[in-house]
Scaffold this motif. Sequence first.
Motif: not given
Length: 271
Positions: A44-62
Amino acid sequence: MEQKYSVEDLLHLMAQLRNPDSGCPWDLQQTFTSIVPSTIEEAYEVAEAIEREDYEHLHEELGDLLFQVIFYSELGREKSYFDFPCIVDTLVRKLVRRHPHVFPNAELYGSAGTEAVDEAQVKQNWEEIKAAERSAKGDAGTLAGVTLGLPAMTRAAKLQKRAARVGFDWPDVHGVLDKIEEEVAELREALADGDDDHAKEELGDLLFACVNASRHLKVDPEAALRGCNRKFEGRFGFIEASLRDEGRQVSEASLEELDSLWDKAKAQSEG
């Protein structure tokens, strides 16, 4: 340039965390079952980062989500169930099998596919192959294999999609909206009768119909509800902040005041 760690390093790290003599006490206590909640949370944290377009932190969530897979693979290795190479091998074989238009010889490094196919044909092939896989496992029913572990709303959407593929579906969203109105009326009737069990059942039918509407609108119901949750949090936060500026708490305001502030928050967010 600083050397980057690899998947092999991650597997080594996981093995050290689970080392009976020198590992981490918390990691050593974990089981397949105990880390499931963390896996769901990380997804869900990955999904939230994508929905917020927070690509700076997406790799960390992945990375956090990948660690869950690594954790399961180590648990499987310890019990001789499977290991990480087994997970990768099974995945690659399945993806090659499900993409015959790309891998016509069912080989990853074989000759590339040349047959032109559109997206609709790809989806049809994918579903036919998945159906054959389910049948081979003894799950031959149309709705078989839709895991019970999914969130209820997501599972409802998947069940509806399966049924729609064999023609059991509304012709368009307008029929679904009529069904929603019908379910609202039945819920009102159950409430008027004072029948709590019936009301609970009718509420479930209403939610199921709402999921059907989202499917016809090609909207993920979970994503839509998460967006609504964020909107509610923002507007309620506005109410709290407004009252704090007056030196008051939400509990000290009347319902009329709260409704007025809500309308202001709504106007602000829509403006």
